[in-house]
Design a protein around this motif. Structure first.
Motif, PDB file in Angstrom:
ATOM      1  N   GLU A 156      60.066  85.237   7.024  1.00  0.00           N
ATOM      2  CA  GLU A 156      60.626  85.987   8.286  1.00  0.00           C
ATOM      3  C   GLU A 156      61.625  87.096   8.159  1.00  0.00           C
ATOM      4  O   GLU A 156      61.470  88.121   8.635  1.00  0.00           O
ATOM      5  N   VAL A 157      62.457  86.773   7.003  1.00  0.00           N
ATOM      6  CA  VAL A 157      63.429  87.917   6.705  1.00  0.00           C
ATOM      7  C   VAL A 157      62.673  89.055   5.823  1.00  0.00           C
ATOM      8  O   VAL A 157      63.047  90.144   6.189  1.00  0.00           O
ATOM      9  N   ARG A 160      60.784  90.877   8.802  1.00  0.00           N
ATOM     10  CA  ARG A 160      61.821  91.755   9.765  1.00  0.00           C
ATOM     11  C   ARG A 160      62.540  92.679   9.055  1.00  0.00           C
ATOM     12  O   ARG A 160      62.469  94.215   9.619  1.00  0.00           O
ATOM     13  N   LEU A 457      69.919  83.842   1.394  1.00  0.00           N
ATOM     14  CA  LEU A 457      69.745  83.437   2.917  1.00  0.00           C
ATOM     15  C   LEU A 457      70.232  81.930   2.926  1.00  0.00           C
ATOM     16  O   LEU A 457      70.192  81.370   3.994  1.00  0.00           O
ATOM     17  N   SER A 461      69.613  79.565   5.943  1.00  0.00           N
ATOM     18  CA  SER A 461      68.131  78.892   5.585  1.00  0.00           C
ATOM     19  C   SER A 461      68.106  77.656   5.625  1.00  0.00           C
ATOM     20  O   SER A 461      67.386  76.858   6.071  1.00  0.00           O
ATOM     21  N   TRP A 465      67.553  77.874  10.287  1.00  0.00           N
ATOM     22  CA  TRP A 465      67.067  79.117  10.485  1.00  0.00           C
ATOM     23  C   TRP A 465      65.390  79.344   9.891  1.00  0.00           C
ATOM     24  O   TRP A 465      65.446  79.186   8.919  1.00  0.00           O
ATOM     25  N   PRO A 466      64.750  79.998  10.762  1.00  0.00           N
ATOM     26  CA  PRO A 466      64.954  80.872  11.973  1.00  0.00           C
ATOM     27  C   PRO A 466      64.899  79.953  13.186  1.00  0.00           C
ATOM     28  O   PRO A 466      65.301  80.566  14.390  1.00  0.00           O
ATOM     29  N   MET A 498      72.892  89.367   3.777  1.00  0.00           N
ATOM     30  CA  MET A 498      71.832  88.867   4.630  1.00  0.00           C
ATOM     31  C   MET A 498      72.227  87.968   5.987  1.00  0.00           C
ATOM     32  O   MET A 498      71.635  88.334   7.118  1.00  0.00           O
ATOM     33  N   GLU A 501      73.240  90.687   8.510  1.00  0.00           N
ATOM     34  CA  GLU A 501      72.001  91.217   9.082  1.00  0.00           C
ATOM     35  C   GLU A 501      71.152  90.187   9.981  1.00  0.00           C
ATOM     36  O   GLU A 501      70.856  90.613  11.088  1.00  0.00           O
ATOM     37  N   PHE A 502      71.261  88.766   9.632  1.00  0.00           N
ATOM     38  CA  PHE A 502      70.416  88.000  10.402  1.00  0.00           C
ATOM     39  C   PHE A 502      70.661  87.138  11.283  1.00  0.00           C
ATOM     40  O   PHE A 502      70.385  86.401  12.221  1.00  0.00           O
TER      41      PHE A 502
END
Ligand code: ZN
Ligand code: ZN
Length: 886
Positions: A156-157, A160, A457, A461, A465-466, A498, A501-502
């Motif tokens: 996912e990361v 994206r 992450l 993670s 997540w996600p 990270m 950002e996420f």
């Protein structure tokens, strides 16, 4: 209630370690009340086994989390391991080598299977060891960076970032390991100073017969790939060379002269060779000037066909050959010794080769900007604060991160190459056909991601997540990260980038950077030096609690930890001291028929009266305990673990055991009033165990269990375990402070200590009761007098008390308030005289002997000078001793 005679931690530590896990008492519950305090473990490499550095890290984490848990916080310590791409792949490859095969013999799929098998077999090592060492983490939330959930987060990361234009594929100069056959990030390259050479080579200028320019290089073999030389536009020495070309020796190729700041007029001749295919700075200069790249060294570190006569040679053989040829054709001006920094592969020590290749990158600047901001505005704090500067330095100079690795073990890059139209498809799910040409011939990128991509992450993670899970909502951002400085950039900085950002939020609020554990000589521990301390060996020998205490005591922020056997031994003695105190107290309880007892509301308990008065030592110990609690709470909160450990040590050993228990012993001897008094003793002791629990969890749990009414509860069942680790942590209470009691016991301690010191100084027999006089002209005299009996027993001195100045006397000791005079009994004086007469006799004999030797001509003529000198020195020493005695 019985306590074993000898403190043997090996007998109960494994039991509690397992019970804590089996009962699930450290399982986090998002719905639980209390302030949230969460922390993720720096995931150890799955290949590894715990070393002493881990044990320090886990001890500091464990102290913090146990303390927070006892404060009533909603705590989570999430454990797990990292798949550690290159490290793990190398371990398995080494194993294959023993069988005489390589990973290429097996093929990718089969090899991956072998790594998983290996992981199944050995991957639990760390977990077993952590459990044994009492880490109070939540194993139900254990994660592995290659878990399906975490792999999904990685994809996912990646997707994206790609969609945002922050992941790109590009040609770039990478550090290449010719042994591991993979690109390495800058951080995976180790730099060592080695003795090398600087070769000065001259290139003839075309069209100017007899004119040369000289360049200096540490790697002459790369000249085969030169495509220009550079001079600085401002360098007056070379104005006439602008727009000229030179002839490359050996290869006989015409190459241009470029004007570039790469050439520093202040350095050397001011001329540099430009090899865009084999040097990062040259690569960039090559881009600026559109120079061709000629690759003369390949992925195996052998010379390519472009290296002409040297094709097929190893790079170091080629170096020799090139130098020989340059010398032969007269192009070598001179050779100098030169110290250079050689980059080697961190894993296999092979010198890295800068190579141009197509890799995947993350654009770091936009991510770094936000990550700098959150530290600047205090949303993330580094402790010790000096790490902030190091962090900024790296973040301001950040370069794009090469994230592709040519390995088989790791997260495969979610990009597919269309075999028909060469389109690259980046997707969350494996695509079935090319969106551009519809072809079904899609091949997934063979590279995997740098292992730090997934660990970057880790704080979110691991919490789901996600998906927007309850865990994620409850425990992110985490409260704290405790880690080593060596992964500040590899890991900490990337997690910050990270996370922002996420998650749009920092991954943690504080970063505590712990120190390095060194050996007794202050040296770094390493397998090659053979000075490694294995945590499992020393915990088996001294007990886990002792090793924890030994490390905590010197864990001052920013200072390396010197772990010595002596320190571990004395920590064990500390545990033993507590054990003996407990044994003494519990034995007397039994003798008195007292049931174990814990106050219902400990936080409100104050020492109770016994026969009218509250015993002074009870008032005192509660006041001291209160003070200790206040300071220890503050110390743990500010990561001053060494201070917390020293405070606990001082209080428990030198106040609780040395004085409180000793004073109680006197009461037991009297057998006076041992009913209500027991409640004070038990409350004080139980409180002390709680105070110590985060630092020494095993012994405190083992002893605390004896306070429970039913021993049946020792075996955990159905997730039920009454554990000290779930009890509350003692806090400062104004009403428990009792300065009058502290002053009174202080006076008692002062007088007893004076008497003991004086006795030792005068070499008086400790077993013989002495008499003496205490002189004092303040109200303290009356206080001391009140404790005449205790002083008599504790110091073995019967005192008279006089409110006047002391006379001059031989055996006297004074403090600000007191003068103590001891009477030296006749028998002791005679004994002293006899001892001295004997000493004198011996000395006189020695002197006579030495003198005889020194006047013996025969002896002197034969004996070596060294021997004679030593006899002379001895003689002088004997004479000095005799003079002193007289
Ligand atoms: Zn390597
Ligand atoms: Zn296509």
């Amino acid at each position: 209630m019985q306590i074993d005679k000898v403190y043997e931690p090996q007998r109960f530590e494994p039991h509690w370690a397992q019970s804590w896990i089996d009962s699930g008492i450290y399982r986090a519950n998002p719905a639980a009340p209390g302030r949230v305090f969460s922390l993720v473990i720096p995931p150890p490499n799955v290949t590894g086994s715990l070393h002493i550095g881990h044990m320090l890290e886990h001890t500091e984490i464990d102290v913090t989390i146990r303390w927070r848990r006892m404060l009533g916080h909603n705590t989570l310590w999430l454990p797990g391991t990292d798949h550690a791409g290159i490290a793990t792949q190398m371990v398995v490859e080494r194993k294959l080598a023993e069988e005489g095969i390589t990973r290429r013999d097996l093929g990718r799929e089969e090899f991956e299977k072998r790594v998983w098998q290996w992981k199944e077999q050995y991957g639990d090592n760390i977990k077993r060891q952590m459990i044994r060492l009492g880490a109070s983490c939540d194993w139900s939330r254990e994660r592995f960076t290659l878990d399906p959930g975490l792999s999904r987060a990685v994809r996912e990361v990646f997707v994206r970032l790609y969609e945002k234009g922050l992941v790109y594929r590009g040609e770039y100069m990478v550090n290449w390991c010719p042994r591991c056959h993979t690109a390495l990030s800058d951080l995976e390259v180790a730099h060592t100073d080695v003795a090398g050479h600087l070769w000065h080579i001259r290139y003839p200028v075309n069209g100017m017969p007899g004119r040369f320019v000289t360049v200096a290089t540490t790697r002459p073999e790369t000249m085969l790939g030169d495509t220009a030389i550079a001079i600085n536009a401002k360098d007056a020495r070379y104005f006439e060379l602008h727009a000229k070309t030179v002839q490359l020796p050996i290869m006989d190729r015409e190459i241009s002269i470029i004007l570039d700041d790469l050439a520093d007029p202040e350095f050397g001749t001011g001329v540099v060779k430009v090899t865009p295919a084999h040097d990062l700075n040259d690569f960039e200069a090559g881009r600026r000037h559109n120079l061709p790249k000629i690759k003369v060294i390949d992925e195996n570190a052998r010379m390519t066909d472009a290296a002409g006569p040297y094709a097929g040679l190893d790079r170091f053989e080629a170096r020799k050959a090139v130098v020989a040829e340059l010398e032969k054709i007269g192009a070598l001006v001179k050779v100098e010794d030169y110290k250079l920094s050689l980059g080697t592969c961190q894993r296999c020590k092979t010198p890295v080769e800068p190579l141009v290749s197509t890799q995947w990158f993350v654009k770091m600047k936009p991510l770094a900007e936000k990550a700098i901001e959150v530290v600047e505005n205090g949303r993330i704090e580094f402790i010790p604060a000096n790490w902030t500067k190091t962090y900024y330095e790296w973040m301001y100079n950040i370069r794009d991160w090469c994230i592709s690795r040519q390995l088989w073990w790791g997260h495969r890059i979610p990009a597919w190459h269309c075999q028909e139209c060469h389109e690259i498809v980046v997707a969350r799910e494996t695509p079935s056909s090319c969106p551009r040409c519809g072809s079904e011939e899609l091949v997934q990128d063979t590279d995997v991601l740098d292992t730090w991509f997934s660990s970057g992450l880790w704080p979110f993670s691991t919490l789901g997540w996600p998906d927007q899970t309850t865990d994620l909502a409850t425990y992110y951002p985490t409260s704290l990260l405790i880690t080593g400085f060596d992964i500040l950039f590899f890991w900490v900085a990337r997690m910050i980038m990270m996370g922002l950002e996420f998650m749009g939020e920092v991954p943690f609020h504080q970063v505590y950077i712990h120190a390095l554990v060194r050996d007794a000589e202050g040296q770094k521990m390493s397998k090659t030096k053979g000075n490694v301390i294995d945590p499992l060996v020393v915990t088996e020998k001294y007990g886990t609690d002792a090793i924890r205490m030994a490390m905590l005591q010197c864990a001052a922020p920013g200072t390396d930890i010197i772990l010595t056997e002596a320190r571990m031994e004395s920590s064990r003695a500390f545990a033993n001291k507590i054990w003996n105190a407990a044994r003494f107290l519990f034995m007397n309880m039994e003798r008195c028929g007292v049931e174990p007892w814990v106050p219902e509301r400990l936080e409100e308990f104050l020492p109770e009266a016994e026969g009218g008065d509250v015993p002074i030592e009870d008032r005192w110990i509660f006041s001291r305990l209160n003070d200790c609690a206040q300071q220890v709470n503050r110390a743990i909160e500010t990561y001053r673990y060494h201070e917390a450990a020293q405070l606990l040590w001082q209080f428990i050993w030198h106040e609780f055991c040395d004085w409180y228990v000793e004073l109680k012993k006197l009461r037991f001897e009297d057998n006076s009033g041992l009913t209500a008094g027991w409640r004070n003793i038990l409350a004080a002791f139980e409180n002390t165990l709680r105070l110590l629990h985060p630092a020494m969890p095993f012994i405190t749990e083992e002893l605390w269990q004896r306070f429970l009414p039913s021993r049946a509860q020792r075996a955990p069942r159905e997730g039920e375990l009454r554990s000290i680790s779930l009890a509350t942590y003692p806090q400062y209470r104004r009403e428990a402070t009792d300065f009058a009691a502290e002053r009174e016991i202080g006076i008692l301690q002062e007088v007893v200590t004076m008497a003991r010191t004086l006795r030792t100084e005068s070499k008086l027999d400790p077993k013989q009761q002495l008499t003496g006089t205490l002189y004092c002209r303040t109200a303290a005299l009356e206080v001391a007098q009140r404790h005449a009996e205790a002083i008599r027993k504790l110091a073995n001195v019967k005192l008279e008390f006089k409110a006047e100045a002391a006379p001059k006397a031989p055996a006297i000791r004074s403090t600000a308030e007191f003068d103590l005079v001891l009477e030296v009994p006749k028998s002791q004086e005679e004994a002293k005289a006899r001892r001295e007469a004997k000493e004198r006799e011996q000395l006189e004999k020695n002197i006579a002997n030495s003198k005889r030797q020194l006047s013996d001509e025969v002896f002197l003529s034969k004996a070596p000078q060294k021997v004679v000198d030593s006899i002379r020195a001895k003689l002088a020493d004997y004479e000095a001793q005799l003079a002193k005695l007289s």
